[in-house]
Design an enzyme around this catalytic site. Structure first.
Site, PDB file in Angstrom:
ATOM      1  N   GLU A  32      44.085  57.472  44.202  1.00 39.50           N
ATOM      2  CA  GLU A  32      43.915  56.629  45.391  1.00 39.50           C
ATOM      3  C   GLU A  32      45.285  56.060  45.781  1.00 39.50           C
ATOM      4  O   GLU A  32      45.864  55.266  45.036  1.00 39.50           O
ATOM      5  CB  GLU A  32      42.938  55.483  45.088  1.00 39.50           C
ATOM      6  CG  GLU A  32      42.620  54.659  46.329  1.00 39.50           C
ATOM      7  CD  GLU A  32      41.756  53.431  46.043  1.00 39.50           C
ATOM      8  OE1 GLU A  32      42.055  52.703  45.090  1.00 39.50           O
ATOM      9  OE2 GLU A  32      40.794  53.209  46.800  1.00 39.50           O
TER      10      GLU A  32
ATOM     11  N   CYS B 209      38.662  51.230  51.382  1.00 37.57           N
ATOM     12  CA  CYS B 209      38.040  51.930  50.261  1.00 37.57           C
ATOM     13  C   CYS B 209      37.332  53.199  50.702  1.00 37.57           C
ATOM     14  O   CYS B 209      37.290  54.181  49.979  1.00 37.57           O
ATOM     15  CB  CYS B 209      37.074  50.996  49.550  1.00 37.57           C
ATOM     16  SG  CYS B 209      35.802  50.362  50.638  1.00 37.57           S
TER      17      CYS B 209
ATOM     18  N   LYS C  91      36.909  33.639  44.332  1.00 39.69           N
ATOM     19  CA  LYS C  91      38.339  33.754  44.013  1.00 39.69           C
ATOM     20  C   LYS C  91      38.900  34.827  44.938  1.00 39.69           C
ATOM     21  O   LYS C  91      38.723  36.014  44.717  1.00 39.69           O
ATOM     22  CB  LYS C  91      38.511  34.168  42.537  1.00 39.69           C
ATOM     23  CG  LYS C  91      39.764  33.673  41.869  1.00 39.69           C
ATOM     24  CD  LYS C  91      41.057  34.217  42.461  1.00 39.69           C
ATOM     25  CE  LYS C  91      41.368  35.624  42.020  1.00 39.69           C
ATOM     26  NZ  LYS C  91      42.501  36.213  42.803  1.00 39.69           N
TER      27      LYS C  91
ATOM     28  N   GLU D 284      32.415  47.123  43.566  1.00 38.03           N
ATOM     29  CA  GLU D 284      32.798  48.047  44.639  1.00 38.03           C
ATOM     30  C   GLU D 284      34.258  48.373  44.414  1.00 38.03           C
ATOM     31  O   GLU D 284      35.131  47.521  44.622  1.00 38.03           O
ATOM     32  CB  GLU D 284      32.622  47.392  46.015  1.00 38.03           C
ATOM     33  CG  GLU D 284      31.162  47.248  46.410  1.00 38.03           C
ATOM     34  CD  GLU D 284      30.988  46.658  47.802  1.00 38.03           C
ATOM     35  OE1 GLU D 284      29.879  46.213  48.095  1.00 38.03           O
ATOM     36  OE2 GLU D 284      31.966  46.630  48.575  1.00 38.03           O
TER      37      GLU D 284
HETATM   38  P1  NAD Z   1      42.658  44.352  42.524  1.00 32.94           P
HETATM   39  O1  NAD Z   1      41.661  44.916  41.584  1.00 32.94           O
HETATM   40  O2  NAD Z   1      44.083  44.360  42.136  1.00 32.94           O
HETATM   41  O3  NAD Z   1      42.322  42.829  42.869  1.00 32.94           O
HETATM   42  C1  NAD Z   1      41.075  42.452  43.403  1.00 32.94           C
HETATM   43  C2  NAD Z   1      40.765  41.027  43.000  1.00 32.94           C
HETATM   44  O4  NAD Z   1      40.594  40.991  41.593  1.00 32.94           O
HETATM   45  C3  NAD Z   1      41.867  40.026  43.325  1.00 32.94           C
HETATM   46  O5  NAD Z   1      41.267  38.826  43.773  1.00 32.94           O
HETATM   47  C4  NAD Z   1      42.535  39.817  41.985  1.00 32.94           C
HETATM   48  O6  NAD Z   1      43.156  38.574  41.864  1.00 32.94           O
HETATM   49  C5  NAD Z   1      41.364  39.946  41.041  1.00 32.94           C
HETATM   50  N1  NAD Z   1      41.713  40.293  39.653  1.00 32.94           N
HETATM   51  C6  NAD Z   1      42.755  41.035  39.200  1.00 32.94           C
HETATM   52  N2  NAD Z   1      42.724  41.112  37.867  1.00 32.94           N
HETATM   53  C7  NAD Z   1      41.636  40.421  37.444  1.00 32.94           C
HETATM   54  C8  NAD Z   1      41.067  40.160  36.186  1.00 32.94           C
HETATM   55  N3  NAD Z   1      41.598  40.604  35.053  1.00 32.94           N
HETATM   56  N4  NAD Z   1      39.929  39.416  36.120  1.00 32.94           N
HETATM   57  C9  NAD Z   1      39.352  38.959  37.260  1.00 32.94           C
HETATM   58  N5  NAD Z   1      39.853  39.178  38.493  1.00 32.94           N
HETATM   59  C10 NAD Z   1      40.983  39.908  38.578  1.00 32.94           C
HETATM   60  O7  NAD Z   1      42.415  45.117  43.907  1.00 32.94           O
HETATM   61  P2  NAD Z   1      43.275  45.002  45.237  1.00 32.94           P
HETATM   62  O8  NAD Z   1      44.565  45.725  45.011  1.00 32.94           O
HETATM   63  O9  NAD Z   1      43.279  43.591  45.686  1.00 32.94           O
HETATM   64  O10 NAD Z   1      42.357  45.811  46.261  1.00 32.94           O
HETATM   65  C11 NAD Z   1      42.453  47.173  46.493  1.00 32.94           C
HETATM   66  C12 NAD Z   1      41.392  47.940  45.751  1.00 32.94           C
HETATM   67  O11 NAD Z   1      40.090  47.486  46.154  1.00 32.94           O
HETATM   68  C13 NAD Z   1      41.402  49.427  46.043  1.00 32.94           C
HETATM   69  O12 NAD Z   1      41.235  50.156  44.860  1.00 32.94           O
HETATM   70  C14 NAD Z   1      40.185  49.628  46.937  1.00 32.94           C
HETATM   71  O13 NAD Z   1      39.641  50.914  46.938  1.00 32.94           O
HETATM   72  C15 NAD Z   1      39.255  48.622  46.385  1.00 32.94           C
HETATM   73  N6  NAD Z   1      38.209  48.296  47.372  1.00 32.94           N
HETATM   74  C16 NAD Z   1      36.950  48.814  47.198  1.00 32.94           C
HETATM   75  C17 NAD Z   1      35.951  48.567  48.135  1.00 32.94           C
HETATM   76  C18 NAD Z   1      34.569  49.164  47.973  1.00 32.94           C
HETATM   77  O14 NAD Z   1      33.686  48.746  48.697  1.00 32.94           O
HETATM   78  N7  NAD Z   1      34.352  50.098  47.058  1.00 32.94           N
HETATM   79  C19 NAD Z   1      36.230  47.779  49.244  1.00 32.94           C
HETATM   80  C20 NAD Z   1      37.518  47.271  49.396  1.00 32.94           C
HETATM   81  C21 NAD Z   1      38.493  47.530  48.440  1.00 32.94           C
END
Ligand code: NAD
Length: 501
Positions: free
Chosen positions: A395, A298, A189, A264
């Site tokens: 963040e 991240c 997804k 992550e």
């Molecule tokens: P997000 O959590 O808003 O969304 C990530 C994914 O989760 C999307 O595909 C979204 O549709 C899905 N999602 C949202 N709510 C959900 C739910 N209730 N159930 C299942 N799936 C759901 O994150 P974002 O804004 O897309 O990405 C940015 C974040 O990702 C930042 O916090 C960043 O630090 C983190 N990130 C971490 C790493 C790492 O390796 N630690 C790497 C990249 C990004």
């Protein structure tokens, strides 16, 4: 012709496959659409790229069933053969790397100079895990006095992969490649704000010979399609990259079906620069790690902790460099910072300008939003911040750096560890004893000493505290995607406790 124009020309050819169509899901090797659609817009000029099928629980169910049905054959395929297919995927990514980089840049706003590398890193991820596919099931022998213990590993089953919008192509490969190498089947997804390259990726994989149903992709919103994926009983594990709060939601959603999770999550990573550090290299690395990839990264170094003896000089040098960063069209090879992903994210990043002022930080370089239709923002540098300020704790996930002063190691460690996150840390000193002691004290999953983030794929990647659960990379990835079994064989006739005699 300028390089920007040449990139735009090639992009316009690649975008034809999306224009005027609804981007479908891919389930069991077929295109599937949904009743509802959402739009994909480019951060560069807010233009609509295409409509995207908005997946429902029924679409997830169909994808999970396809992954379930495809699992036995993929699981039982000899590792040597899986290796071959995954190498073919890597080759096909390399062949289409220019297209992937251009489309990713247009869909996410990330500068092309970084996206070209990210596309190739996607291929490297497939290549690395392809090479591990044959050995992934190897276990250990653990002799005890009376038994020979043999461990074996088997793929856990169909897995869900949920990815964010920052470097979506590379991150998808980072999760999907080891899952496939292990012998799992996948339902992916992708993030709703950047769906295009996930489509290219699955298309490439199928063309490279991946059997039907082994990898399925459902677009849609997190709260609907994502949630349904985490709740589906046929999905045995969920690998998730995204925000910490979403990780909590996924844990709750997956609890009913006892889902294994790998997270992550977010970061607020410190770069700690001691007086004795190589000043120029520390400066280069601090700037690179926060202002590359628009700061939407991240492992970005969003806090720089500088020792008192060099604080004023280092902040002045940062100011000078931040003023010179090139914000512009992401397809221009000269651009260092492109537009942010979405107007909502732009509003979040710029909201910290008021927050920082209220908290009493100095706004050394004030990065306002641009005035075009795109979601552009200039880079920001906050200075003289203190540990409890929101700009030092939260963040922000944009091109925004918070600089703070410290006197000694103890104070630096206290500040560095004072946040909820624990993903990465960067230490700059020429004193090896201090480097090691300080790294030991830092509460984070990955530390780089006298270096920016340089990945070596066999090493563990992941964070502590609110930054994640579990590690990726090398064998750590396989530990997540596989079940371990112990078989204990008696070596002779050891004494068995007799009952009822
Ligand atoms: P997000 O959590 O808003 O969304 C990530 C994914 O989760 C999307 O595909 C979204 O549709 C899905 N999602 C949202 N709510 C959900 C739910 N209730 N159930 C299942 N799936 C759901 O994150 P974002 O804004 O897309 O990405 C940015 C974040 O990702 C930042 O916090 C960043 O630090 C983190 N990130 C971490 C790493 C790492 O390796 N630690 C790497 C990249 C990004």
């Amino acid at each position: 012709m300028s390089e920007l124009q040449s990139n735009l020309d090639r992009l316009s050819g690649h975008l034809k496959q999306f224009e005027g169509k609804v981007l479908p899901h891919r389930i069991n090797g077929e295109d599937v659409t949904s009743k509802n659609t959402m739009q994909s817009r480019s951060p560069v000029d807010d233009s609509v790229i295409c409509d995207v099928a908005e997946g429902s629980a029924a679409d997830i169910d169909a994808a999970a069933k396809a992954a379930h049905a495809a699992f036995p054959e993929w699981r039982d395929m000899p590792g040597k053969q899986r290796k071959k297919v995954l190498h073919a995927v890597a080759d096909a990514i390399v062949a289409r790397a220019d297209e992937i980089a251009l489309v990713e840049s247009w869909d996410t706003g990330q500068a092309i100079r970084f996206m070209s590398k990210a596309a190739l890193r996607g291929a490297a991820n497939f290549r690395y895990f392809a090479d591990q596919a044959e050995a992934a099931r190897d276990g250990q022998t653990l002799p005890s006095p009376d038994h020979m213990n043999i461990t074996t590993r088997t793929p856990i089953g169909p897995v869900g992969v949920i990815t964010p919008w920052n470097t979506p192509f590379m991150l998808s490969t980072w999760k999907i490649a080891p899952a496939l190498a292990a012998g799992c089947t996948v339902v992916h997804k992708p993030a709703e704000w950047s769906p295009l390259t996930a489509r290219l990726l699955i298309e490439i994989a199928e063309e490279a010979g991946l059997p039907k149903g082994v990898w399925n992709m459902v677009n849609g919103l997190g709260e609907e399609a994502g949630k349904a994926l985490t709740e589906h009983p046929m999905i045995k594990a969920v690998a998730f990259v995204g925000e910490s709060s979403t990780g909590s939601a996924i844990m709750r959603q997956g609890s009913e079906t006892l889902k294994r999770v790998h997270f992550e999550l977010g970061g607020k990573n410190p770069v700690v620069v001691f007086d004795d550090a190589n000043f120029d290299r520390a400066l280069d690395a601090a700037i690179f790690m926060i202002y590359s990839l628009n700061g939407e990264r991240c492992t970005s170094s969003s806090r720089v902790l500088i020792q008192a003896g060099i604080y004023d000089r280092f902040v002045a040098a940062l100011e000078d460099r931040v003023h010179k960063l090139r914000v512009g069209h992401p397809l221009d090879p000269a651009t260092e910072i492109g537009p942010l992903i979405h107007p909502r994210h732009l509003a979040k990043v710029t909201s910290y300008l008021d927050i920082a002022k209220e908290d009493g930080a100095r706004i050394a370089v004030r990065g306002e939003a641009g005035d075009s239709d795109g979601y552009f923002v200039n880079p920001t540098l906050y200075a003289d911040a203190t540990q409890t300020m929101r700009i030092a704790q939260e963040e922000i996930f944009g091109p925004v750096l918070t600089a703070m002063k410290f006197e000694d190691e103890a104070e630096a460690l206290e500040i560095a560890n004072s946040v909820a996150y624990g993903l990465a840390g960067y230490v700059w000193t020429n004193d090896v004893t201090r480097a090691l002691n300080f790294s030991e004290g830092l509460d984070a999953g990955m530390i780089w000493v006298n270096s920016e983030n340089v990945r070596h794929l066999p090493t563990p990647f992941g964070g502590t505290k609110a930054s994640g659960i579990g590690r990726d990379g090398g064998d750590w990835s396989f530990d997540f995607y596989m079940e371990t079994k112990n078989i204990a064989i008696a070596l002779g006739e050891h004494k068995i406790t007799k009952l009822g005699v």
